[in-house]
Motif scaffolding. Structure first.
Motif, short mmCIF file in Angstrom:
data_model
loop_
_atom_site.label_atom_id
_atom_site.label_comp_id
_atom_site.label_asym_id
_atom_site.label_seq_id
_atom_site.Cartn_x
_atom_site.Cartn_y
_atom_site.Cartn_z
N ILE A 77 3.52 -4.98 -14.66
CA ILE A 77 4.59 -4.21 -14.37
C ILE A 77 3.62 -2.39 -14.54
O ILE A 77 3.11 -1.76 -14.18
CB ILE A 77 6.04 -3.73 -14.00
N VAL A 78 3.81 -2.60 -15.97
CA VAL A 78 3.58 -1.03 -16.94
C VAL A 78 1.93 -1.54 -16.48
O VAL A 78 1.55 -0.44 -16.16
CB VAL A 78 4.06 -1.17 -18.36
N ALA A 79 0.84 -2.42 -16.68
CA ALA A 79 -0.52 -2.88 -16.35
C ALA A 79 -0.47 -1.99 -15.13
O ALA A 79 -1.59 -1.44 -15.55
CB ALA A 79 -0.98 -4.32 -16.80
N ARG A 80 0.40 -2.12 -13.93
CA ARG A 80 0.06 -2.20 -12.64
C ARG A 80 -0.01 -0.33 -12.36
O ARG A 80 -0.87 0.32 -11.85
CB ARG A 80 0.86 -2.77 -11.68
N VAL A 81 1.03 -0.51 -13.26
CA VAL A 81 1.36 1.21 -13.00
C VAL A 81 0.45 1.59 -13.59
O VAL A 81 -0.10 2.92 -13.35
CB VAL A 81 2.73 1.58 -13.25
N ARG A 82 -0.33 1.48 -15.15
CA ARG A 82 -1.15 2.55 -15.49
C ARG A 82 -1.82 2.63 -14.15
O ARG A 82 -2.63 3.12 -14.96
CB ARG A 82 -1.02 1.42 -17.45
N ASP A 83 -2.68 1.27 -13.96
CA ASP A 83 -3.97 1.26 -13.55
C ASP A 83 -4.16 1.85 -11.80
O ASP A 83 -5.16 2.35 -11.58
CB ASP A 83 -4.58 -0.65 -12.62
N LEU A 84 -2.56 1.56 -11.13
CA LEU A 84 -2.19 2.95 -10.36
C LEU A 84 -2.86 4.51 -10.78
O LEU A 84 -3.15 5.52 -9.64
CB LEU A 84 -1.25 2.48 -9.46
N THR A 85 -2.33 4.22 -12.03
CA THR A 85 -2.30 6.49 -12.16
C THR A 85 -3.26 6.74 -13.19
O THR A 85 -2.99 7.23 -13.73
CB THR A 85 -0.92 6.35 -13.23
N GLN A 86 -4.11 5.54 -13.05
CA GLN A 86 -5.07 5.81 -14.65
C GLN A 86 -6.30 6.99 -14.17
O GLN A 86 -6.21 7.60 -13.40
CB GLN A 86 -6.19 4.60 -14.21
N GLY A 87 -6.68 7.90 -15.02
CA GLY A 87 -7.53 8.98 -15.45
C GLY A 87 -6.43 10.31 -15.11
O GLY A 87 -6.72 11.33 -15.13
N PRO B 21 0.96 -1.23 -0.11
CA PRO B 21 -0.19 -0.29 -0.10
C PRO B 21 0.49 1.40 -0.05
O PRO B 21 0.26 2.23 -0.95
CB PRO B 21 -0.91 -0.28 1.18
N LYS B 22 1.96 1.72 0.80
CA LYS B 22 2.64 2.44 0.60
C LYS B 22 3.54 2.45 -0.86
O LYS B 22 3.42 4.13 -1.26
CB LYS B 22 4.18 2.47 1.51
N VAL B 23 3.92 1.80 -1.23
CA VAL B 23 4.44 2.03 -2.51
C VAL B 23 2.98 1.99 -3.57
O VAL B 23 3.45 3.53 -4.86
CB VAL B 23 4.92 0.65 -3.35
N SER B 24 2.21 1.45 -3.64
CA SER B 24 1.50 1.50 -4.33
C SER B 24 0.34 3.27 -4.19
O SER B 24 0.05 3.45 -5.54
CB SER B 24 -0.12 1.38 -4.44
N SER B 25 0.65 3.40 -2.99
CA SER B 25 0.16 5.09 -3.50
C SER B 25 1.42 5.63 -4.16
O SER B 25 0.38 6.87 -4.25
CB SER B 25 -0.25 4.97 -1.18
#
Length: 162
Positions: free
Chosen positions: A98-108, A50-54
């Motif tokens: 990894i790219v998909a996860r970063v894109r998901d976390l930063t969507q919009g 959670p710290k990283v994804s945030s």
């Protein structure tokens, strides 16, 4: 592996370079920068923290340099490229994830995602030369394969490639 999420230019964790006027991460902004150890699987696990994804979710720029440890030099394989090639499909799959996860976390949001390649995934320059021609040639060949995966992932996903 380096995963560098950079908060917005107006955030107190970022600073602009005078020459480029681009935001550059400060030491405090780096989620992880290590001299070795993370594989693409490890980065996927890291992105579930959670710290990283945030931090990634708030970033304007995310730099990802990962892949060398997936093909880290193994004395039982030596410089034989064929011994490392079976790991390339896993690296390719995980880098896409990894790219998909970063894109998901930063969507919009508009976020610059940068995938970084390698000069050498093993020893390079004089250090490789000291190990002999087979090491120099093996390092160059496996580095080319890893970099091709990184370049292809960037092309497929619209990430920047350097």
């Amino acid at each position: 592996m380096r995963l560098h999420p950079v908060p917005g230019a107006h955030g107190h964790h970022a600073r602009r370079t005078r020459r480029t006027r681009r935001t550059r991460p400060t030491r405090r902004d780096r989620v992880q920068r290590c001299g070795g150890g993370y594989t693409t699987s490890g980065v996927l696990t890291q992105l579930d923290d959670p710290k990283v994804s945030s931090r990634v979710a708030q970033a304007d720029v995310v730099e990802v340099e990962v892949g060398a440890n997936d093909v880290g030099y193994d004395p039982s394989c030596g410089p034989s490229v064929g011994c490392y090639e079976p790991t390339i499909p896993t690296l390719e799959h995980n880098l896409g994830a990894i790219v998909a996860r970063v894109r998901d976390l930063t969507q919009g949001r508009r976020v610059l995602l940068v995938l970084v390649d390698y000069w050498s995934v093993w020893l390079g320059g004089q250090y490789a030369q000291a190990q002999g021609t087979a090491c120099v040639e093996g390092a160059a060949e496996i580095t080319d394969q890893v970099n091709a995966v990184i370049k292809d992932a960037a092309a497929r996903t619209g990430a920047a490639y350097v």
